[in-house]
Scaffold this active site. Structure first.
Site, PDB file in Angstrom:
ATOM      1  N   ASP A 317      -3.152   2.678   9.772  1.00  0.00           N
ATOM      2  CA  ASP A 317      -3.566   2.611   8.365  1.00  0.00           C
ATOM      3  C   ASP A 317      -3.816   4.002   7.794  1.00  0.00           C
ATOM      4  O   ASP A 317      -3.340   4.346   6.710  1.00  0.00           O
ATOM      5  CB  ASP A 317      -4.817   1.741   8.215  1.00  0.00           C
ATOM      6  CG  ASP A 317      -4.499   0.258   8.338  1.00  0.00           C
ATOM      7  OD1 ASP A 317      -3.304  -0.103   8.308  1.00  0.00           O
ATOM      8  OD2 ASP A 317      -5.437  -0.545   8.469  1.00  0.00           O
ATOM      9  N   ARG A 391      -3.813   0.277  -0.054  1.00  0.00           N
ATOM     10  CA  ARG A 391      -3.672   1.618   0.528  1.00  0.00           C
ATOM     11  C   ARG A 391      -2.631   2.466  -0.219  1.00  0.00           C
ATOM     12  O   ARG A 391      -2.759   3.687  -0.282  1.00  0.00           O
ATOM     13  CB  ARG A 391      -3.355   1.533   2.017  1.00  0.00           C
ATOM     14  CG  ARG A 391      -4.434   0.785   2.784  1.00  0.00           C
ATOM     15  CD  ARG A 391      -4.720   1.312   4.162  1.00  0.00           C
ATOM     16  NE  ARG A 391      -5.781   0.515   4.771  1.00  0.00           N
ATOM     17  CZ  ARG A 391      -7.077   0.690   4.549  1.00  0.00           C
ATOM     18  NH1 ARG A 391      -7.496   1.650   3.739  1.00  0.00           N
ATOM     19  NH2 ARG A 391      -7.971  -0.089   5.129  1.00  0.00           N
ATOM     20  N   LYS A 416      -9.085  -5.257  -2.550  1.00  0.00           N
ATOM     21  CA  LYS A 416      -8.930  -5.829  -1.201  1.00  0.00           C
ATOM     22  C   LYS A 416      -9.935  -5.224  -0.231  1.00  0.00           C
ATOM     23  O   LYS A 416     -10.467  -5.927   0.632  1.00  0.00           O
ATOM     24  CB  LYS A 416      -7.498  -5.599  -0.712  1.00  0.00           C
ATOM     25  CG  LYS A 416      -7.189  -6.224   0.641  1.00  0.00           C
ATOM     26  CD  LYS A 416      -5.717  -6.057   0.976  1.00  0.00           C
ATOM     27  CE  LYS A 416      -5.422  -6.501   2.395  1.00  0.00           C
ATOM     28  NZ  LYS A 416      -5.573  -7.939   2.630  1.00  0.00           N
TER      29      LYS A 416
END
Length: 433
Positions: A317, A391, A416
């Site tokens: 991530d 992201r 989110k």
């Protein structure tokens, strides 16, 4: 019409940021607390779409939850058996809710329908379902084979105690199985088939399970042994660490802008693998200071940001943020072993390549890698699509620190995991146009 936000050319101020709670830890903790034989007060819980979906699901399953403050609640454990054995659960695009709940409900058995947004129905779950079926679970695909939505029925204990599972698509499948099998009270052995990606996320799972009283034996990430007669017993109070993936944007800002930025809520002893992102920044020019509950990044202005060629499997991530850092290096940079990006909130390799090209970068996309060559001058006012991926939005905000304004479409997709992200980001910067 799509909502958007224009970020002007920005100058970073020396800053301290209090991180929101970790998504990975928050949703694991909620489920483990719900399955415990006692009550647990959870502090610093992330307030976001993904945790809201988990809380809604637990409520529908009959779990009693007391809301004590904005980021503090008490979960009354069910002793490993949800009161409601029939439920229709909408889980949005929350993989950290969908996968572990699938496994827990499949092991416990009942009559459950699990579904989400269209993108959730494009995210594979077949490897987890295959493993659960070997353990006697009744899981049925309601649409495309190997994908949600799912129906879960009663489990038949078939005596099988060795469960193979693939770990090369998502580590969440193994996490889900690890958290669910202790509910049977039986000893199990989980055997990995092929490579296990994102091992640091498994470390989070094992450490949290241990905090809830279940010790799993990890034999080199190849075999995991779950003891017989295990049951979850929650700590009375549990504090959720700050989100290390969310920290990556602010730490990268400190490197890009050569300005000190401190994030609080994580530190040298964090259980999250994404804290290793700061070590990667150190290799390419950052000065990093580690504390027990903070990490600080800065860079002397005379020191250039170095290019990199990184196997990013350990920080999937946070590695997205490095794709933006690449623009500050002036040289070709490569991120490798990031195949898991393809099955996240969007196909992140394709999305990242598309949007970097709008800024003028040359991008070569491979199945599990991306090569980024920054342009001499970035294209100003590029309009960045975010693909309903939190992201993507947060990563591309950093472009405003690179001397050009940027427009981010659908900034609310950050709900989110980090609903206040753009407010926090703008509070750390001043306009330099």
């Amino acid at each position: 019409m799509t909502e958007s936000v224009r970020l002007p050319v920005a100058r970073l101020k020396p800053s301290t940021v209090a991180l929101p709670g970790s998504k990975s830890i928050s949703n694991r903790t909620l489920l483990l607390a719900a399955l415990s034989d006692n009550a647990c007060e959870i502090h610093s819980l992330l307030k976001s779409d993904d945790t809201d979906r988990m809380l809604e699901a637990l409520d529908k399953l009959g779990v009693q939850i007391e809301y004590l403050a904005e980021d503090r609640l008490k979960v009354h454990g069910t002793g490993g058996r949800f009161p409601n054995r029939t439920a229709d659960l909408f889980l949005g695009n929350a993989g950290t809710a969908f996968r572990p709940l699938t496994a827990a409900l499949a092991v416990l058995g009942g009559d459950y329908h699990l579904h989400g947004v269209p993108r959730m129905h494009e995210r594979p779950i077949g490897d987890l379902v295959d493993a659960l079926r070997i353990a006697g679970a009744d899981v049925e695909y309601l649409g495309k084979e190997h994908y949600p939505p799912l129906h879960i029925g009663e489990r038949q204990d078939n005596g099988e105690r060795v469960i193979p599972i693939k770990g090369n698509v998502s580590s969440q499948f193994l996490t889900a199985l690890l958290m669910a099998l202790p509910l049977t009270g039986q000893a199990f052995e989980i055997r990995m088939v092929g490579e296990l990606i994102s091992k640091p996320y498994i470390d989070i799972t094992l450490k949290l399970m241990a905090q809830f009283g279940v010790q799993v034996i990890n034999e080199g990430y190849r075999v995991f042994k779950i003891p017989a007669d295990a049951h979850y017993h929650a700590p009375e109070h549990l504090h959720v660490e700050g989100d290390a993936s969310s920290a990556s944007y602010f730490l990268a800002a400190g490197l890009i802008a050569a300005t000190p930025v401190r994030v609080t809520g994580i530190g040298a002893n964090s259980i999250q693998g994404d804290v290793a992102f700061a070590r990667e920044l150190e290799k390419i020019g950052a000065d990093v200071v580690w504390g027990e509950n903070f990490v600080e990044v800065s860079r002397p202005k005379e020191r250039a940001v170095q290019s990199f060629d990184l196997d990013a499997n350990h920080i999937p991530d946070a590695a997205m943020t490095l794709a933006i850092v690449a623009l500050a290096t002036g040289q070709t940079c490569t991120l490798r072993n990031i195949g898991s990006w393809r099955v996240k909130e969007t196909d992140r390799i394709a999305a990242m390549a598309n949007e970097l090209r709008k800024l003028g970068a040359k991008v070569v996309e491979e199945a599990e890698a991306i090569h980024i060559t920054p342009p001499e001058t970035l294209t100003p006012d590029a309009v960045i699509d975010t693909y309903d991926d939190h992201r993507m939005a947060m990563c591309f905000s950093l472009v405003s620190l690179l001397g050009v304004p940027v427009v981010i479409n659908d900034p609310k997709c950050t709900h989110k995991t980090f609903p206040t992200y753009f407010d926090v980001f703008s509070s750390l910067t001043e306009t330099a146009e």
